[in-house]
Every structure is written in C-alpha cells, then in structure tokens.
Enzyme design. Structure first.
Site, PDB file in Angstrom:
ATOM      1  N   HIS A 237       0.849  -1.327  -0.016  1.00 10.81           N
ATOM      2  CA  HIS A 237       0.087   0.005  -0.037  1.00 10.81           C
ATOM      3  C   HIS A 237       0.815   1.117   0.051  1.00 10.81           C
ATOM      4  O   HIS A 237       0.873   1.928  -1.065  1.00 10.81           O
ATOM      5  CB  HIS A 237      -0.710   0.070   1.241  1.00 10.81           C
TER       6      HIS A 237
HETATM    7  O1  RIB Z   1      -4.757   0.409   4.695  1.00  8.06           O
HETATM    8  C1  RIB Z   1      -3.622   0.291   4.406  1.00  8.06           C
HETATM    9  C2  RIB Z   1      -2.934   1.380   5.262  1.00  8.06           C
HETATM   10  O2  RIB Z   1      -3.293   1.228   6.739  1.00  8.06           O
HETATM   11  C3  RIB Z   1      -1.493   1.243   5.177  1.00  8.06           C
HETATM   12  O3  RIB Z   1      -0.960   2.657   5.295  1.00  8.06           O
HETATM   13  C4  RIB Z   1      -1.184   0.457   6.114  1.00  8.06           C
HETATM   14  O4  RIB Z   1       0.355   0.894   6.592  1.00  8.06           O
HETATM   15  C5  RIB Z   1      -1.709   0.741   7.202  1.00  8.06           C
HETATM   16  O5  RIB Z   1      -1.410   1.895   7.826  1.00  8.06           O
END
Ligand code: RIB
Ligand code: CA
Length: 308
Positions: A237
């Site tokens: 992500h």
């Molecule tokens: O939903 C994904 C996000 O939430 C990413 O930034 C992961 O590190 C968590 O913080």
C-alpha cells in the site's frame, strides 16, 4: 538519492511504511520523517520510524507526532502489524534520537523554509490536518500531498472504509477540503501491487543489510496474512504513495471529487469518490489513482533495498 523530489514522509510503521521509507530514500530527497499513531501506538510507530531512518542511513530527523485522532479514541491495526507495529521484526540497534521538535511544528516550519516539498502521508492524516488547521497556507505552498488512504472501491477495516481514513475521518476531511494538490493512492490501486515469498527470496540473496531486513519484514507480514487465511502475499500500500511522486509515469490518476463520510453508521471513514460521468460536476479536488505498473514498481522497490 539527494536530487530526487523533496519529500517529508509522515508514517505509522507498519510493514509497508517501512518499505516505503526505503523507496523514498532511494528515489527522493527525504527532508524529514514524522510519526503518527496508526498501525500501532505513537511510541511504537516513532520507534520503528527511527529504526528505519538508522537502517537507511537517512540524513532526515524523525519528529514525533500526534498520539490521538482529532475525534475519538486511537485506532490500531495490531491484527495485521502486531502490537508493536512490525510484528516479530527487530530492526538493527542504533543510537539515533527523536527530534525535540513536534511533527506538526516541523511540518509547518519545513514547508515555510523550502518550496516544492511533497508531503507523503502513509498513515492517519492527523499530523497533516493539525498543521493545516494551524497554518492553512501550508496547503497551497506544498508541491502536493501524495497520500496512501481511502479507496475508489471496497474498504478494508469496513466494507467501505480504509484504515488510514477510518482511524481519523475528521483529519482526512480537513486534508481533502484544504485546496492542496492531492494524489490519493487508495486500496483500489494499492491492491494491484502484491508481494509474495518469491520477492522475499530475491531480497535474501542480497548481501545488503537493508535487503535482509526488508525480507524479514515481508516474511513477517506474509506469515500474518497466511494466519488470517489470506495467503502468503501482501499489498504494498504505502510504497504506491511514494512512487506517485517519484515515478508518476507508472501510475494512472484521474481527477475526482472526493469527500469523507464522518457521520455514517455503516460508512464512517469512507472516501466518497464521485465517479458520475458528468466531468467537472462537482469539481475534482483529488487525483485518484486507478492503475499501477506493478512489475516496474516491484523492480524499483527491490533495487532500492538491494543497493548497499
Ligand atoms: O489500509 C492500509 C494502510 O493502513 C497502510 O498505510 C498500512 O500501513 C496501514 O497504515
Ligand atoms: Ca501506513
């Protein structure tokens, strides 16, 4: 690389935050790192950010940020990232210390001193929102805000909400309405880029300490995903939000009007992305990511950690 785009990375390490920091240091000029409560409590995310800064030999200081969202209680993601934020991964020991300056003060001061700075928030938007509340001109003086958060599709913590936005919806709404140039790497985009055991295996072949740590981070998150019944793979992500600045040619963004649901019983924390076909009505305030060249992205990530 010191001649890449100037970045301030705001993060809640977090496995994918840690990998994003490696990418940011390889392809950007990281001016500062700010920590925020998110995946884990602030003490843990700050400790992890400092450990990654040390591992990466960062010239940036780490600034401790907000421990609580603007409204309500802190929310964490221990089920995914473990109670300390990085599961069983122990970062190498170091002697670095946290800056005395609060993250919000740093965000305001650093963006007053330098122009053309990108903010890259990878966790809840609490620090960014606090900085904009105190100094609204920040939104227009930064080059942009490239955030990982939200989704133009399904959520993760709820059917419609993504964790970073859900953990502090009021902060997210302040950012989305700030007038800043915003690039949003949401789950609909980030889920296109997944790591697996083959990626971890390639990192293990490297003699670089960074690569060995990155492999341990991937093994740990793959173990966790497997234990949750999701298979030995993990979406990368946060690295998407870095590439959205350093390598925008690898992603496709579309202008959309985005607002944050802060009231809904079932929808609080949702990024409401207006995809109606009438262009310009309402006016787009966010560049929403829809596609990433994940093969090229993965090669950039691997080489960032393989390089000594
Ligand atoms: O939903 C994904 C996000 O939430 C990413 O930034 C992961 O590190 C968590 O913080
Ligand atoms: Ca994160």
């Amino acid at each position: 690389m010191r001649d890449g785009p100037q970045l301030i990375v705001d993060c809640d390490p977090g496995h994918d935050d840690a990998l994003a920091l490696g990418l940011a240091h390889e392809h950007g000029n990281v001016l500062g790192i700010t920590s925020v409560s998110g995946n884990a409590p602030l003490d843990d995310t700050t400790r992890n950010a400092l450990g990654m800064a040390a591992l990466l030999g960062s010239s940036a200081e780490v600034y401790r940020g907000e421990a609580r969202p603007l409204v309500g209680e802190p929310r964490h993601a221990g089920g995914v990232h473990g109670t300390g934020g990085l599961g069983r991964v122990a970062l190498p020991k170091h002697d670095r210390v946290i800056s005395e300056l609060h993250a919000v003060d740093y965000l305001i001061e650093a963006t007053r001193k330098r122009s053309n700075v990108w903010l890259v928030p990878l966790g809840p938007l609490t620090n960014i929102a606090r900085a904009i509340e105190r100094d609204p001109m920040l939104a227009s003086r930064v080059a942009g805000i490239s955030l990982m958060g939200g989704s133009a599709g399904a959520g993760n913590v709820t059917a419609v909400a993504e964790f970073n936005i859900w953990a502090d919806p009021e902060a997210a709404q302040i950012v989305m309405a700030s007038g800043a140039h915003i690039r949003m790497s949401g789950l609909n985009l980030t889920r296109q880029w997944q790591s697996d055991d083959a990626i971890a295996a390639r990192l293990k072949e490297s003699t670089s300490v960074k690569a060995q740590v990155a492999a341990a981070i991937l093994d740990d998150i793959h173990d966790r995903m497997e234990s949750l019944g999701r298979g030995r793979r993990a979406a990368l992500h946060d690295p998407c939000a870095v590439l959205a600045v350093t390598h925008p040619e690898l992603l496709r963004f579309e202008g959309r009007h985005v607002t944050i649901e802060t009231e809904g019983v079932y929808t609080r924390g949702m990024t409401v992305v207006d995809e109606r076909p009438t262009p310009g009505i309402p006016e787009a305030n966010v560049e929403v990511g829809y596609q990433i060249d994940s093969k090229s992205a993965m090669e950039l990530l691997l080489r960032a950690f393989e390089r000594a």
